[in-house]
Structure formats: structure tokens, C-alpha cells
Write a protein that holds these residues in place. Sequence first.
Motif, mmCIF file in Angstrom:
data_model
loop_
_atom_site.group_PDB
_atom_site.id
_atom_site.type_symbol
_atom_site.label_atom_id
_atom_site.label_comp_id
_atom_site.label_asym_id
_atom_site.label_seq_id
_atom_site.Cartn_x
_atom_site.Cartn_y
_atom_site.Cartn_z
ATOM 1 N N TYR A 169 0.794 -0.978 0.191
ATOM 2 C CA TYR A 169 -0.203 -0.195 -0.505
ATOM 3 C C TYR A 169 0.566 1.325 -0.340
ATOM 4 N N ASP A 170 1.909 1.382 0.187
ATOM 5 C CA ASP A 170 3.529 2.279 -0.052
ATOM 6 C C ASP A 170 2.779 3.302 1.144
ATOM 7 N N ILE A 171 2.428 2.843 1.832
ATOM 8 C CA ILE A 171 2.085 3.677 3.690
ATOM 9 C C ILE A 171 3.136 4.526 3.774
ATOM 10 N N VAL A 172 3.721 4.268 3.741
ATOM 11 C CA VAL A 172 5.256 5.101 4.798
ATOM 12 C C VAL A 172 5.132 6.514 3.650
ATOM 13 N N LEU A 173 5.050 6.622 1.842
ATOM 14 C CA LEU A 173 4.481 7.857 0.774
ATOM 15 C C LEU A 173 3.502 8.412 0.837
ATOM 16 N N LEU A 174 2.413 7.496 1.665
ATOM 17 C CA LEU A 174 0.898 7.967 1.440
ATOM 18 C C LEU A 174 1.429 8.548 2.899
ATOM 19 N N TYR A 175 1.878 8.109 4.113
ATOM 20 C CA TYR A 175 1.528 9.216 5.547
ATOM 21 C C TYR A 175 2.329 10.561 5.028
ATOM 22 N N ILE A 176 3.268 10.371 4.578
ATOM 23 C CA ILE A 176 4.475 11.465 4.881
ATOM 24 C C ILE A 176 3.561 12.653 3.648
ATOM 25 N N HIS A 177 2.873 12.203 2.641
ATOM 26 C CA HIS A 177 1.923 13.248 1.714
ATOM 27 C C HIS A 177 1.184 13.361 3.066
ATOM 28 N N LEU A 178 0.132 12.653 3.578
ATOM 29 C CA LEU A 178 -0.733 13.105 4.425
ATOM 30 C C LEU A 178 -0.392 14.314 5.467
ATOM 31 N N LEU A 179 0.627 14.182 6.082
ATOM 32 C CA LEU A 179 1.472 15.013 6.896
ATOM 33 C C LEU A 179 1.328 15.833 6.841
ATOM 34 N N ARG A 180 2.005 16.354 5.164
ATOM 35 C CA ARG A 180 2.433 17.541 4.529
ATOM 36 C C ARG A 180 0.788 17.748 4.885
ATOM 37 N N LEU A 181 0.095 17.771 4.290
ATOM 38 C CA LEU A 181 -1.649 18.159 3.924
ATOM 39 C C LEU A 181 -2.443 19.032 5.552
ATOM 40 N N SER A 182 -2.112 17.614 6.745
ATOM 41 C CA SER A 182 -2.565 18.316 7.673
ATOM 42 C C SER A 182 -2.750 19.332 8.428
ATOM 43 N N GLN A 183 -3.978 19.488 8.763
ATOM 44 C CA GLN A 183 -3.529 20.926 9.725
ATOM 45 C C GLN A 183 -4.430 20.550 10.990
ATOM 46 N N LYS A 184 -5.187 19.967 11.230
ATOM 47 C CA LYS A 184 -5.438 19.052 12.467
ATOM 48 C C LYS A 184 -4.255 18.966 13.766
ATOM 49 N N GLU A 185 -4.502 19.158 14.438
ATOM 50 C CA GLU A 185 -3.278 18.530 15.929
ATOM 51 C C GLU A 185 -3.647 17.332 16.061
ATOM 52 N N LYS A 186 -5.043 16.147 16.148
ATOM 53 C CA LYS A 186 -5.820 14.955 16.272
ATOM 54 C C LYS A 186 -5.717 14.294 14.941
ATOM 55 N N THR A 187 -5.654 15.277 13.711
ATOM 56 C CA THR A 187 -4.943 14.083 12.627
ATOM 57 C C THR A 187 -3.370 13.771 12.121
ATOM 58 N N THR A 188 -2.554 14.890 12.251
ATOM 59 C CA THR A 188 -1.673 15.180 12.592
ATOM 60 C C THR A 188 -0.661 14.233 13.234
ATOM 61 N N ARG A 189 -1.874 14.366 14.968
ATOM 62 C CA ARG A 189 -0.505 12.736 16.104
ATOM 63 C C ARG A 189 -1.270 11.527 15.424
ATOM 64 N N LEU A 190 -2.197 11.064 15.198
ATOM 65 C CA LEU A 190 -2.024 10.353 14.454
ATOM 66 C C LEU A 190 -1.089 9.694 13.224
ATOM 67 N N ILE A 191 -1.162 10.217 12.440
ATOM 68 C CA ILE A 191 0.155 10.368 11.276
ATOM 69 C C ILE A 191 1.368 9.996 11.766
ATOM 70 N N LEU A 192 1.852 10.809 12.857
ATOM 71 C CA LEU A 192 3.220 10.621 13.076
ATOM 72 C C LEU A 192 3.194 9.775 14.371
ATOM 73 N N SER A 193 1.991 9.108 15.034
ATOM 74 C CA SER A 193 2.629 7.996 15.842
ATOM 75 C C SER A 193 2.202 6.774 15.194
ATOM 76 N N THR A 194 1.575 6.809 14.002
ATOM 77 C CA THR A 194 1.914 5.825 12.716
ATOM 78 C C THR A 194 2.730 5.449 12.496
ATOM 79 N N LEU A 195 3.376 6.387 11.961
ATOM 80 C CA LEU A 195 4.598 6.733 10.981
ATOM 81 C C LEU A 195 6.337 6.198 11.924
#
Length: 479
Positions: free
Chosen positions: A277-303
Motif C-alpha cells: 500500500y506504499d504506506i510510508v509515502l502515503l502517510y508522509i503526503h498526508l502529514l504535509r496536508l494535515s492541519q489538525k493536531e488530532k490527525t497530525t498526531r495519529l499520522i506521526l505516531s503511526t509513522l
Amino acid sequence: MSLDPPTYLASLQSNIRQRPIPWDGAVRAGTLTEEQYAKIKAIEKASKPEQRREAVQGDIDGYRQLFVGAQGKASVLETAAKHANVIQFTLVLLADLLSAVPALAKALFQETDPYKHFLPLLRSNAPEDAIPLLTSNALTSIMSLARDDSNATEQALPVLLTYLSGLAKSTDAGLQDIAVQEYSSLLFGRTSREKFWNQRSETVAPLIKILQTAAGFENGANSAASLWSENASARNGGFEGSLAGGVGLQLLYHVLLVIWQLSFEAAEIGDDLDDEYDIVLLYIHLLRLSQKEKTTRLILSTLYNLLEKNQSSLLPTAVLARLPAFLQNLGSRHMTDPDLLQDMQSLKDLLDDYTKTKTTFDEYVAEVNSGHLRWSPPHRSQVFWAENARKILEHENGEVPRKLAQIMQKPWDNDKQVLAIACNDIGCLVKEVPEKRYQLERAGLKTRVMELMQSDDENVRWESLRALGGWLKYTFEQK
């Protein structure tokens, strides 16, 4: 972690609670027994939550028999099997009582298989059918509260996951959210997460599609090339305050939560999760877009979970995808969530430790192994090729040329520069180590370079011509 119930489900349950049922007539018709009606009536008379709780706690075995039956006693699901209104009411009542008296969940497992009469109710003609929706909610509550590890649960869980996966594939965001929240409730332990992963074509794939859509990929289409080149039509404003690619912020958060829970098994599944699923690339892309702390927190923790448990395989991809730079930019924002800040620092430390020990040769090999090439400094450096060409050919018994051959076999319709870069690298290897041309030819690289001379991309044609020129030069010199 407690989540608010999905709006669609809460509304359905509320309507059923308010719907009158002629209980006396139902008893006379044999739809339920006097004893079953007495149990239901005791709950209906209890106007306050604590009164309901006391009624169930005082007769927990009686309520167990009401919902799952006992030796010689049918459950209400059996006696009322042909009456949808009574079945719907029973399922809502069970969910309410499980919430009020969690101990009821474990009690249901005494003497009998509690799933026996529930699982058939998951059969559905349409995703929005009320009885399967209510059944999945009741079963999720039973499993998440009882934390039972019996054979009955092991056999029932895959059936429930298959039903929920149908909701997750729906185009209705309300039904998707029901599935995702129930997934989250079920992923409380290693066994359930393993079963969830084992059914990943049903369970994980639709969630990845939702994330791809949120990232701005049309129709959720996955393309490693698009992820690498950042061609997704993502909004500059990120997810904040609106729909991201048509995905609601709450649904997005819940999907991220489920993948975060799954990431606790990163040591076992991390590599496959990225390969498929190219999860690392996808999550780095999501991280760049995320403006909400609650979504950013989950993206960072998953990475962090993924990278920390799979450092040799996934850290190179993260570095090549410029995660350190994104983290640097992220650090300039004013954020207050302590867990987020801690995860961000842990991720920075992990990446710093990795990059400190890596040479340019290591970085090049990591880039090739990632399956994607970009015009990073080594490709155009004469010094790099002069110092490392032979080492590249000999590394792990010729693994790098074989990997280049795999990369070049793909069409790369959305990112033709990958083929141009590969041709450049082949040309440099031939120039620096001409006596090893046969090794490249055995890998099929000369044939592929000749094919690419017919490419409709000007840069690919030019680089393939240059690479083939090196082959011809040394061929003529030997004659």
C-alpha cells in the motif's frame, strides 16, 4: 478510546426505541414467552439508567438467557425470528444493556455459543438494512467488552469483519463510519489485529482507498509514481474545516485511528503494509496536508511505529521522501499536544540516527531499493560513479542491477523521468566498468535500453541513446 456513536446508527436506534410494540399480542401469538416479556417489561419500567443497571445486575443470568438462550430455553431471537420489529428492538436493547452493564458481555458466554443466532442476521440484501447494522453493533459490543478468546469468537470475528468490510466499501460516508468505528472497537488486542490483517484485501484495502482519496488522488487510485512526484490534487489548505477529497474530517480521523491501532503489529506486518500500500509515502503526503493536531498526531505516531520496527527497510524510503524536511517545517507550527510533540521528537531522533551513519553509496542503494528514482545528487556526480560503480555491481552479488531491471520493466506512465534516470545510471556503470557489461546484459538492461530509444518522452530517448552509446563505444574498441 471512546468515540461518539455514528450519527446514522444513533438515529436508527433512537427511532426503534420510540417505536411501540404490542407486547401482549406478541405473547399471545407466541412471538415471545411470558418470561421473556417480563424481562423486557422490567427494563421498560426502569426510567433511570441506574434502575436499569440494577435490574440487569440482579438477574444477569436471566438476561443472558433472554438474548442467547440456555439448555431447553430458546432466546428471543429464536422465538421472534419472523418478526423484524421485535428483532430490531431486541438488538437495540442488547446494545443498551451492554453499555450499562459491561459484565453482561462475559455472562453471555456461559453454557452456550452466544454468536449462534446473531451471525445469520448479518446476511444483507443492501448495506443500509437495519437488522444487519444493529447486529454488527451488538456483536462488536460483545467482543470488545468480553475480550473472549474462545473458538466461538475466533470463528465469529472473520464473519463480522467481512460484513463490516462491505460497509467500508460503500459510497455512503455514514455507513463507512459505522464500519470504521466498529473496526476500532474490535482491534483491542493482537489476535483481533492479526485476523484483521489476514483479511486485508477486505479490511485494510478500502481504508487505504479512503486515505488516498483524502490525499487528493482521484477515485482513490494508488500510484507510487504520483506519491513520489507529489502529483496528487491535494488542496493547499489541507484537511482543516472541510472535506478532504470528499472525505469528512471525522471519517478521516477514524480511519487514521484504525491504521494506528494496526501499526502496533508493525514488527510483523510493516514491510508488507508498505509493499502493498506504499504506506510510508502515503502517510508522509498526508502529514504535509494535515492541519489538525488530532490527525497530525495519529499520522506521526503511526509513522513512528512503522519506522521504528522496520528501520532497515522503511527508513530509507522515509528519508528519500523528505520526511526530515517535512518534520522541520512541522516544528515551526505552534502545536500544543504533548503526545504529538513527543512523537515528532522521537521520529526526528530516529531519522537523525539513521542519516548520521549513511554514506552516499548507502543512500543510492536505498533509493534503488525503494523502487523509485529521482534526480538526487549521485546520479549526476562523476566522482560518485568513479568511486562506486564497481561496488554497485558487486553489492550483494549484483542485487542493484537486478533491482534497476525491475524498475525499468514498469511503464512509469505518470513519471517518465524514472526511466530516464535509470538509463543514465546504466550508462554510467558501462562507462566506469566496461568489462562488466555482460552482467548488465544478463539482467536484460541492454535490451530494455534499446527499447526505450523508441519512447515518446524526449528525456528518456536521450538518456537511452547516451547509455547505448557507451555500449557501442566499448564494443567497437574491443574489435
